[in-house]
Design an enzyme around this catalytic site. Structure first.
Site, PDB file in Angstrom:
ATOM      1  CG  PHE A 150      -0.240   0.396   2.519  1.00  0.00           C
ATOM      2  CD1 PHE A 150       0.042   1.728   2.807  1.00  0.00           C
ATOM      3  CD2 PHE A 150       0.153  -0.561   3.446  1.00  0.00           C
ATOM      4  CE1 PHE A 150       0.701   2.090   3.979  1.00  0.00           C
ATOM      5  CE2 PHE A 150       0.816  -0.214   4.620  1.00  0.00           C
ATOM      6  CZ  PHE A 150       1.083   1.123   4.876  1.00  0.00           C
ATOM      7  CE  LYS A 174      -3.066  -8.502  -4.101  1.00  0.00           C
ATOM      8  NZ  LYS A 174      -3.562  -7.499  -3.126  1.00  0.00           N
ATOM      9  CD  GLU A 177      -5.682  -6.012   0.499  1.00  0.00           C
ATOM     10  OE1 GLU A 177      -4.835  -5.945  -0.407  1.00  0.00           O
ATOM     11  OE2 GLU A 177      -5.556  -6.711   1.528  1.00  0.00           O
ATOM     12  CB  SER A 227       4.797  -7.448   5.697  1.00  0.00           C
ATOM     13  OG  SER A 227       3.954  -8.513   5.304  1.00  0.00           O
ATOM     14  CB  CYS A 282      10.751  -0.658   2.610  1.00  0.00           C
ATOM     15  SG  CYS A 282      11.333  -0.160   1.001  1.00  0.00           S
ATOM     16  CD  GLU A 376       8.524  -2.702   8.163  1.00  0.00           C
ATOM     17  OE1 GLU A 376       7.905  -3.769   8.022  1.00  0.00           O
ATOM     18  OE2 GLU A 376       9.003  -2.054   7.212  1.00  0.00           O
TER      19      GLU A 376
HETATM   20  P1  NAD Z   1       1.524  -6.654   3.166  1.00  0.00           P
HETATM   21  O1  NAD Z   1       2.557  -7.707   3.206  1.00  0.00           O
HETATM   22  O2  NAD Z   1       0.471  -6.653   4.210  1.00  0.00           O
HETATM   23  O3  NAD Z   1       0.749  -6.696   1.754  1.00  0.00           O
HETATM   24  C1  NAD Z   1       1.436  -6.752   0.533  1.00  0.00           C
HETATM   25  C2  NAD Z   1       0.567  -7.476  -0.487  1.00  0.00           C
HETATM   26  O4  NAD Z   1       0.329  -8.808  -0.041  1.00  0.00           O
HETATM   27  C3  NAD Z   1      -0.791  -6.825  -0.675  1.00  0.00           C
HETATM   28  O5  NAD Z   1      -1.081  -6.797  -2.065  1.00  0.00           O
HETATM   29  C4  NAD Z   1      -1.749  -7.734   0.098  1.00  0.00           C
HETATM   30  O6  NAD Z   1      -3.014  -7.823  -0.506  1.00  0.00           O
HETATM   31  C5  NAD Z   1      -1.067  -9.091   0.056  1.00  0.00           C
HETATM   32  N1  NAD Z   1      -1.260  -9.877   1.297  1.00  0.00           N
HETATM   33  C6  NAD Z   1      -1.455  -9.412   2.566  1.00  0.00           C
HETATM   34  N2  NAD Z   1      -1.531 -10.435   3.442  1.00  0.00           N
HETATM   35  C7  NAD Z   1      -1.383 -11.569   2.724  1.00  0.00           C
HETATM   36  C8  NAD Z   1      -1.355 -12.960   3.067  1.00  0.00           C
HETATM   37  N3  NAD Z   1      -1.501 -13.377   4.315  1.00  0.00           N
HETATM   38  N4  NAD Z   1      -1.174 -13.863   2.065  1.00  0.00           N
HETATM   39  C9  NAD Z   1      -1.019 -13.464   0.792  1.00  0.00           C
HETATM   40  N5  NAD Z   1      -1.037 -12.153   0.412  1.00  0.00           N
HETATM   41  C10 NAD Z   1      -1.215 -11.220   1.367  1.00  0.00           C
HETATM   42  O7  NAD Z   1       2.294  -5.256   3.126  1.00  0.00           O
HETATM   43  P2  NAD Z   1       1.678  -3.790   3.200  1.00  0.00           P
HETATM   44  O8  NAD Z   1       1.169  -3.563   4.591  1.00  0.00           O
HETATM   45  O9  NAD Z   1       0.778  -3.529   2.062  1.00  0.00           O
HETATM   46  O10 NAD Z   1       2.987  -2.904   2.952  1.00  0.00           O
HETATM   47  C11 NAD Z   1       3.886  -2.547   3.968  1.00  0.00           C
HETATM   48  C12 NAD Z   1       5.066  -3.489   4.031  1.00  0.00           C
HETATM   49  O11 NAD Z   1       5.717  -3.537   2.763  1.00  0.00           O
HETATM   50  C13 NAD Z   1       6.132  -3.030   5.015  1.00  0.00           C
HETATM   51  O12 NAD Z   1       6.602  -4.144   5.716  1.00  0.00           O
HETATM   52  C14 NAD Z   1       7.224  -2.460   4.120  1.00  0.00           C
HETATM   53  O13 NAD Z   1       8.519  -2.479   4.667  1.00  0.00           O
HETATM   54  C15 NAD Z   1       7.118  -3.372   2.945  1.00  0.00           C
HETATM   55  N6  NAD Z   1       7.719  -2.786   1.758  1.00  0.00           N
HETATM   56  C16 NAD Z   1       8.934  -3.264   1.383  1.00  0.00           C
HETATM   57  C17 NAD Z   1       9.583  -2.721   0.294  1.00  0.00           C
HETATM   58  C18 NAD Z   1      10.927  -3.215  -0.106  1.00  0.00           C
HETATM   59  O14 NAD Z   1      11.418  -2.783  -1.126  1.00  0.00           O
HETATM   60  N7  NAD Z   1      11.570  -4.115   0.620  1.00  0.00           N
HETATM   61  C19 NAD Z   1       8.978  -1.682  -0.428  1.00  0.00           C
HETATM   62  C20 NAD Z   1       7.723  -1.221  -0.027  1.00  0.00           C
HETATM   63  C21 NAD Z   1       7.105  -1.790   1.079  1.00  0.00           C
END
Ligand code: NAD
Length: 485
Positions: A150, A174, A177, A227, A282, A376
């Site tokens: 997000f 994808k 959401e 994450s 991140c 984090e």
């Molecule tokens: P998230 O992991 O909750 O969601 C990421 C994606 O995974 C979304 O599209 C979501 O719909 C899907 N998702 C969520 N839970 C899931 C599950 N249990 N099984 C399968 N798919 C699932 O992450 P977020 O809250 O949207 O974003 C924040 C996180 O992203 C932070 O931890 C941040 O550090 C990380 N991030 C990392 C980078 C990087 O380059 N390393 C860049 C941007 C964000």
């Protein structure tokens, strides 16, 4: 509701999902309802994959110099629509308008890099024996998927769309959401730029859809950004289905501040790094380690942080759960004996009482074993620890399971080099608070911040989005049979 309900984008058209399950899209800025997003299922994905598979033969056979023409036009469209794209990004994500402008500008830079790919994927050829040539070519994989988080609704989709598609793949995107609107606009602009139908398809959803992507036999590669918890799930599931996978996870980035650091510049960088995008980057500074006496610099950091005003130059965090979680971390640290120097809890912005704001927060005298030091937080919070030596600071940084970024603030070149050599992170800054490598350099962390080989952007992404074809040819029949016959 400000916008019409979000739809999937399949084969060049916006279409409803089969499932009637949907969730609200709420603006973190003021709590207003923006739209609804469908939670698509396997059938929607199968339709998208079918469209992508059908588009692949023609798109992959289009010469790369022609393919990148779409991205020259897309870049111009991003520039032309920058203001509108930035407003949309800010509305759905909660970051400030200026931060959203910077985000779209980064998307433009990413697209510019993709237009240079013909210069970078020329392959190799060598006469390895008289009349015998070995040659390598970068060949697209087929249908690939990109799952995004997000925190950068406009930029992170552009980490993958321009490179993967310019290199000849067809994509299933994808979006998160929580922020599904920006991606739809990107699809419209790509269509306007001349991208053929089916080359990019957007399917909205959550866990069920991600699982279906990892299991779909026609998807060759999955890239994921989010994450660490979910990165591990996606990496494991996609690779257990024999797909190529690259999964970027969370982060805990350490800034090491040495007594010889330039106080004003250091304070500005630390404050900007911990608070930019409300700490939801991140690459955000989340932990600072003061080596020796840096009290004067910490005072200056607090001075800078107090200039950051929620609702003005600080955006909102994504939702109420996030706000509660971040404030919970601050309260826990305080109970454990840390000192909150600047307190962002219970922040309200006048006229936007339903917005989810957390003010910038500085916590001092944090111990390495506290949660705020290790986990984090993903909010505008910096936890300050103190050590006597650089090696003690490095030991704290090295012990953390993440490894996205680390920075050092010093005027001593030898010490900076020592920290570059010994920090266990993929991206290191020297007197830079947010050490994001700019194109053509690649973006990617180490340890639990990334699973898989290679990086997601820049030159390194070429290896992920293509496979090498190696051919050996002989053009001297007159030489008769030899060991290469
Ligand atoms: P998230 O992991 O909750 O969601 C990421 C994606 O995974 C979304 O599209 C979501 O719909 C899907 N998702 C969520 N839970 C899931 C599950 N249990 N099984 C399968 N798919 C699932 O992450 P977020 O809250 O949207 O974003 C924040 C996180 O992203 C932070 O931890 C941040 O550090 C990380 N991030 C990392 C980078 C990087 O380059 N390393 C860049 C941007 C964000």
């Amino acid at each position: 509701m400000k916008y019409t309900p979000v739809q999937n984008f399949i084969n060049g058209k916006f279409v409803d999902a089969f499932s009637s399950k949907k969730i609200d899209v709420i603006s973190p800025l003021d709590g207003n309802l923006l739209s609804t997003v469908p939670l698509s299922d396997k059938k929607d994905l199968e339709n998208a994959v079918k469209a992508a598979k059908a588009a692949f033969p023609s798109w992959s056979k289009t010469p790369i110099k022609e393919r990148v023409q779409v991205f020259f036009r897309y870049k111009t469209l991003l520039e032309k629509n920058l203001k509108e794209l930035a407003e949309l990004c800010s509305e759905e994500n909660g970051k400030t308008y200026n931060e959203s402008v910077a985000e779209v500008e980064k998307s433009i830079e990413l697209t510019e890099f993709a237009t240079s790919l013909p210069q970078l994927v020329t392959g190799e050829i060598l006469e390895v024996s008289k009349g015998v040539e070995c040659r390598t070519e970068h060949v697209p994989l087929g249908v690939v998927a990109s799952i995004v988080p997000f925190n950068f609704p406009n930029m992170v989709p552009n980490w993958t769309i321009p490179n993967a598609i310019a290199l000849g793949n067809c994509m299933i995107m994808k979006p998160s959401e929580k922020v599904p609107l920006s991606c739809g606009r990107l699809a419209e602009l790509l269509k306007e730029a001349g991208l053929p139908d089916g080359v990019l398809n957007i399917v909205h959803g959550d866990v069920e859809l991600v699982e279906a992507i990892c299991d779909n036999p026609d998807i060759e590669a999955v890239s994921f950004v989010g994450s660490t918890k979910v990165a591990k799930i996606v990496y494991q599931r996609a690779t257990s289905n024999y797909k190529r996978a690259l999964a970027l996870g969370g982060a805990k980035n350490h800034l090491m501040v040495l007594p010889d650091a330039i106080p004003g510049m250091t304070a500005q960088n630390v404050a900007a790094s911990m608070s930019g995008c409300a700490g939801q980057r991140c690459m955000a500074a989340s932990a600072m380690i003061g080596v020796g006496n840096v009290d004067g610099i910490i005072d200056k950091i607090c001075e800078e942080v107090r200039k950051i005003i929620p609702g003005e130059n600080l955006g909102a965090v994504i939702n109420k759960d996030s706000k509660d979680r971040i404030e919970g971390y601050i309260t826990e640290a305080e109970k454990q004996g840390a000192k909150v120097l600047v307190d962002g809890r219970n922040t309200k912005v006048k006229g936007k009482e339903n917005g989810t704001y957390v003010g910038p927060t500085v916590i001092d005298f944090v111990k390495p074993e506290m949660s705020v030091a290790k986990e984090e937080i993903f909010g505008p919070v910096i936890s300050i620890m103190r050590t006597n030596t650089v090696d003690e600071a490095l030991a704290i940084e090295n012990a953390n399971p993440y490894g996205n970024a680390a920075s050092v603030f010093t005027q001593n070149g030898g010490m900076a080099r020592y920290i570059i050599d010994h920090a266990s992170a993929g991206m290191i800054g020297v007197n830079v608070g947010v050490p994001v490598p700019r194109e053509p350099f690649s973006f990617g962390g180490w340890n639990e911040s990334k699973f898989g080989v290679g990086d997601i952007t820049g030159k390194s992404s070429i290896e992920f989005w293509t496979k090498l074809k190696k051919s050996t040819t002989k053009w001297n029949p007159e030489s008769g049979i030899n060991w290469m016959s």
